[in-house]
Scaffold this motif. Structure first.
Motif, PDB file in Angstrom:
ATOM      1  N   PRO B 253       0.814  -1.229   0.000  1.00 48.54           N
ATOM      2  CA  PRO B 253       0.000   0.000   0.000  1.00 48.54           C
ATOM      3  C   PRO B 253       0.845   1.277   0.000  1.00 48.54           C
ATOM      4  N   LEU B 294       3.541   1.416   9.181  1.00 46.14           N
ATOM      5  CA  LEU B 294       2.626   2.178   8.324  1.00 46.14           C
ATOM      6  C   LEU B 294       1.212   2.151   8.903  1.00 46.14           C
ATOM      7  N   CYS B 298      -2.289   3.423   7.047  1.00 42.54           N
ATOM      8  CA  CYS B 298      -2.528   2.497   5.948  1.00 42.54           C
ATOM      9  C   CYS B 298      -4.022   2.306   5.704  1.00 42.54           C
ATOM     10  N   PRO B 309       4.861  -7.504   9.743  1.00 34.50           N
ATOM     11  CA  PRO B 309       4.712  -8.538   8.721  1.00 34.50           C
ATOM     12  C   PRO B 309       6.067  -9.109   8.337  1.00 34.50           C
ATOM     13  N   HIS B 322       0.977  -7.739   5.418  1.00 31.73           N
ATOM     14  CA  HIS B 322       0.032  -8.830   5.675  1.00 31.73           C
ATOM     15  C   HIS B 322      -1.016  -8.935   4.577  1.00 31.73           C
TER      16      HIS B 322
HETATM   17  S1  SF4 Z   1       0.948  -4.815   7.115  1.00 32.62           S
HETATM   18 FE1  SF4 Z   1      -1.049  -3.917   7.431  1.00 32.62          FE
HETATM   19  S2  SF4 Z   1      -0.622  -1.816   8.033  1.00 32.62           S
HETATM   20 FE2  SF4 Z   1       1.230  -2.622   7.163  1.00 32.62          FE
HETATM   21  S3  SF4 Z   1       1.121  -2.041   5.065  1.00 32.62           S
HETATM   22 FE3  SF4 Z   1       0.280  -4.084   5.131  1.00 32.62          FE
HETATM   23  S4  SF4 Z   1      -1.879  -3.740   5.401  1.00 32.62           S
HETATM   24 FE4  SF4 Z   1      -0.934  -1.811   5.837  1.00 32.62          FE
END
Ligand code: SF4
Lengths: 342, 340
Positions: B253, B294, B298, B309, B322
Motif C-alpha cells: 500500500p 505504516l 494504511c 509482517p 500482511h
Molecule cells: S501490514 Fe497492514 S498496516 Fe502494514 S502495510 Fe500491510 S496492510 Fe498496511
C-alpha cells in the motif's frame, strides 16, 4: 582582501573616535577643573593657566575643545602626570613595552597549553580524559589571580627558589633601551653578558606570565573543546572518513585547521580579559609595566594619567583584536570573500 | 554472486539509557553492475542505512545484522579495522549538500589529491606529488570538469553545488570503488544540473561497471536510472523488486501511494483537485507505532498489522505486508520470518 582591510580600518577609526570621546569627557566628569585634569598642571601659575587655556581652546565650544584635544593626542602630548609632574607620553613609551611583552608571552603560554588540551578533551569526548581536563580547567578558572600570584611566589620563589619574585630583570644587567621590548634589546645589545641577561630575563617573566595565563588557558580549553566537537560533527569530516582517510589524517589535515579558525576569532576578545589580569599581576610581581603604573595612578588620583593610560591600553587591546582578525582572514578563505558580513 | 548481501540489519539509537530502533531489520542485496534505488521519505532511515554501510556513523548508533556479506566475504567475522579498511577500499559514498561535505578551508586540489591512495602511485616519494597532481587532473576530466587548474586551486565556496558534487564524485572515483553509494546526490539542485549528475553516474555505471546505490525520496525521479528499487518506510523494509515491478505493479500500500502521488501519475487529474496521498505523516523516532509502522496511515490496515509482517517473495518481487495489493496466484513462499 582590500575591502576587508578597509573595513577593519574604518572600524578602527570609529572605535578610536569613541575612545577619545570617552577619555575627553572623563576630564569633565572627574572632580576638579577640566583644564587641570586635561593638562595635569596642578601647580600652574595664573600666567601658565592662561597659556594652557589657550592651548586647549577652552573658550570655544566642546566640539573645538575636542578637536584640539585630538590634535594634542596625535602630536603625542598626553599632558603631565599630576603625581610626578613628568611627561605622561614618555612614561607610557617606557612602560607599555613591558606590558606588551608580558601579556603576549602570557597569551602564547595560554594558547600553547589550552588549545591542545582542549583538542585532546574533544577527541576523548565523554571519556575520563575529557572529564579530567574539564574539571582542572574549572578549577583554574575559579582561582582568583592575586591569590594564585602570591601562592606562586611563596612556592616557587621563596620555598623552592627557582624563579625571582619581582621585577623584569636583575639590576646587575645594564641593557640599553632601544625598542623597549626587553628580549629584543638584550639580543641587540653588545654586552658580554648578553646570554646571562637573556636567561635572567626569561626566569623573571616565567612566573608572572604563567600566573596570567592560567585563567585564559582554561577559557581556551573550553573554546578549543567545543569548536573541535563541533567540527568533528560536520559533514565534511564525515565525508573525509568515507573517503577512506584515517582518524589521524582527518584530525591533522582537516579538523585542527577548522577548529583553530573558530578559536582565533575569540582570541581578540580574550586578550582584553588577559590584559586586565596582567594589570593585577604586574602589581604583585612589581613588573614595571603600564598596568601597575595605572593602578598606582588610581590610588594617587592622578586623573590625567588615568585617562591617558586607559586610552593607550584600550588602543593596544584593539590593535591586537584587529591583528587576530587579520590572522583569521588569512586562515579562512570564507572571510576574505564578499560573503563576510561585519 | 551477490556483491552485497545484507540480511536483517538494524540500527539502534542509544540515548539516555533508552534505545530507539531507527532501522528495523532491513535486507538489501546488490548484484555487480546493478543500479539500485533506495527510496523512502526523509526520516525513513535510508541515509542511516547508507552511512552504516560505509561505517561512518558515530558511537551513539548501534548496528547489528544477521548477515553482512561483501563479495562473498563475511564482514561480521572481521574486526572493525579490517572491515573499515575493506569497505573504504571498495565502497565510496557521495552525500547530499556536497558543499558542506568539502572542507571549507582546504583547496579542492588538496582534498582531491589526499583521496588518492598511495598504493596506486608507482614512483619514488619525490615523484609522488607530481603523480598525485596528474591523477587528480585525470579524475576531474572523468567527471567532466575541463578547466582543471581553476578547479584545483579554488575553495569549495567558490563553486556551485553541482560543481561540488562533481568534485565529490571525482573523489569517490579516486579509490576506484566497486560500489558507489549516492545519498540524494541532486538534492537542492536545479533540474538541468540534476540531469547532468544522473547522466554522469549512469555513464560511470556502464563504462566502469560500477554498481550504484542511489538513495532518493522521490521515486519518480530515479526510475529512469535504476534497474531495481528498494522501498523503505520509517526504518522498515517495504518492498523490493525491479523498477518495472515496483512502478507498474506495486504490491505494498505504501509503494502504491508513493507511485500514485508522483506528479506524472496525476497528469489526468482535474486542475486544483487533491493529489492522492496517504493521510498523516511519517512518525518521528520517539513515537514509532508497533508492528507495521505504516499501520496508522494504511488504508488496508487490519488487526493483524499490530505484528510486524514478514517478507514474502513473489518471483523476486519482495514485499513486507500482511495484506498485499494484488494477491498472487501461486502459493507465496515465505523467505524470511519476522521473529515475533
Ligand atoms: S501490514 Fe497492514 S498496516 Fe502494514 S502495510 Fe500491510 S496492510 Fe498496511
Amino acid at each position: 582582501m582590500l575591502v576587508f582591510t578597509l573595513r577593519r580600518l574604518s572600524l578602527f577609526m570609529f572605535t578610536m573616535l569613541l575612545l577619545t570621546l570617552l577619555s575627553f569627557s572623563l576630564n569633565f566628569l572627574f572632580p576638579g577643573e577640566a583644564i587641570i585634569n586635561l593638562s595635569g598642571a596642578i601647580n600652574a601659575t595664573p600666567s601658565q593657566l592662561i597659556e594652557l587655556n589657550e592651548a586647549y581652546q577652552t573658550h570655544r565650544n566642546f566640539f573645538w575643545q575636542y578637536m584640539t584635544y585630538l590634535s594634542h593626542i596625535i602630536n603625542g602630548d598626553l599632558g603631565l602626570s599630576m603625581a610626578s609632574q613628568s611627561d605622561i607620553s614618555t612614561e607610557i613609551v617606557n612602560l607599555l613595552p613591558a606590558t606588551i611583552e608580558l601579556s603576549l608571552v602570557a597569551l602564547l603560554i595560554a594558547m600553547l597549553v589550552g588549545i591542545p588540551l582542549g583538542f585532546i578533551a574533544a577527541i576523548k569526548h565523554n571519556k575520563l580524559t575529557d572529564n579530567l581536563i574539564l574539571s582542572v580547567s574549572m578549577l583554574g578558572y575559579s582561582v582568583p589571580v592575586f591569590w594564585l600570584g602570591l601562592l606562586a611566589i611563596l612556592a616557587f620563589s621563596i620555598n623552592l627558589g627557582w624563579f625571582p619574585s619581582a621585577g623584569q630583570i636583575s639590576l646587575l644587567f645594564e641593557i640599553e633601551l632601544v625598542t623597549g621590548i626587553q628580549f629584543i634589546d638584550i639580543l641587540l645589545s653588545d654586552s658580554p653578558y648578553k646570554w646571562q641577561a637573556f636567561s635572567d630575563a626569561t626566569a623573571h617573566i616565567i612566573l608572572p606570565a604563567c600566573v596570567i595565563a592560567v585563567a585564559p588557558a582554561t577559557i581556551f580549553i573550553r573554546l578549543a573543546r567545543t569548536s573541535m566537537i563541533e567540527v568533528l560533527e560536520t559533514n565534511y569530516i564525515r565525508a573525509a572518513s568515507a573517503k577512506g582517510l584515517t582518524f589521524q589524517q582527518i584530525i591533522f589535515r582537516h579538523a585542527i585547521r577548522n577548529a583553530l579558525i573558530r578559536i582565533i576569532r575569540h582570541v581578540g576578545l580574550q586578550f582584553a580579559n588577559l590584559v586586565t589580569i596582567a594589570m593585577v599581576t604586574e602589581v604583585i610581581f612589581s613588573w614595571p609595566g603600564i598596568g601597575r603604573w595605572l593602578i598606582e595612578s588610581i590610588y594617587q588620583r592622578d586623573y590625567t594619567a588615568i585617562q591617558s593610560g586607559l586610552l593607550v591600553l584600550s588602543c593596544f587591546i584593539f590593535i591586537v583584536h584587529i591583528l587576530t582578525d587579520f590572522i583569521y582572514a588569512a586562515l579562512n578563505p570564507l572571510a576574505r570573500g564578499i560573503k563576510y558580513g561585519a | 554472486m551477490n556483491l552485497l548481501d545484507i540480511r536483517n540489519l538494524s540500527i539502534e539509537l542509544i540515548h539516555d539509557e533508552q534505545s530507539i530502533l531507527a532501522v528495523d531489520k532491513i535486507s538489501l542485496s546488490m548484484k555487480e553492475g546493478e543500479v539500485r534505488g533506495l527510496v523512502g521519505e526523509s526520516g525513513s532511515g535510508k541515509s542511516l542505512l547508507a552511512q552504516a554501510l560505509v561505517g561512518v556513523l558515530d558511537d551513539k548508533w548501534h548496528v547489528h545484522a544477521d548477515r553482512f556479506h561483501w563479495r562473498g566475504i563475511d564482514l561480521l567475522h572481521l574486526s572493525i579495522e579490517e572491515r573499515k579498511a575493506l569497505l573504504s577500499r571498495d565502497i565510496a559514498m557521495i552525500f547530499q549538500e556536497p558543499m558542506a561535505c568539502l572542507d571549507p578551508t582546504t583547496s579542492i586540489g588538496e582534498q582531491l589529491t589526499e583521496a588518492i591512495d598511495s598504493g596506486q602511485l608507482s614512483g619514488f616519494f619525490w615523484q609522488r606529488k607530481q603523480q598525485r597532481q596528474s591523477a587528480a587532473i585525470k579524475l576531474l576530466h572523468k567527471v567532466g570538469i575541463k578547466d582543471h587548474n581553476a578547479c584545483l586551486s579554488s575553495y569549495p565556496h567558490q563553486l556551485t553545488e553541482a560543481f561540488c558534487q562533481r568534485v565529490m564524485i571525482a573523489m569517490a572515483l579516486a579509490r576506484r570503488p566497486i560500489l558507489l553509494i549516492a545519498d540524494e546526490p541532486t538534492a537542492a539542485m536545479e533540474i538541468s544540473n540534476e540531469g547532468q549528475i544522473f547522466r554522469l553516474l549512469a555513464s560511470l555505471n556502464q563504462l566502469k561497471n560500477m554498481s550504484i546505490l542511489l538513495i532518493s525520496h522521490d521515486i519518480e525521479n530515479i526510475t529512469h536510472w535504476t534497474n531495481t528499487i528498494t522501498v523503505m518506510y520509517s526504518g522498515q523494509f517495504v518492498e523490493a523488486g525491479t523498477t518495472t515491478q515496483i512502478f507498474s505493479k506495486p504490491l505494498h500500500p505504501y509503494t502504491r501511494a508513493l507511485v500514485d502521488s508522483s506528479p506524472s501519475a496525476n497528469l489526468h487529474l482535474p486542475a486544483k483537485s487533491r493529489l492522492k496521498t496517504l493521510p498523516g505523516s511519517i512518525p518521528i523516532l520517539q513515537h514509532l507505532p508497533i508492528g507495521c509502522r505504516l499501520g496508522p496511515r494504511c488504508p488496508r490496515a487490519q488487526q493483524a498489522c499490530v505484528k510486524a509482517p514478514s517478507v514474502t517473495n513473489f518471483h523476486g518481487h519482495k514485499v513486507s505486508c500482511h495484506f498485499p495489493l494484488t494477491p498472487p496466484s501461486p502459493l507465496p513462499k515465505k523467505i524470511i520470518k519476522g521473529d515475533n
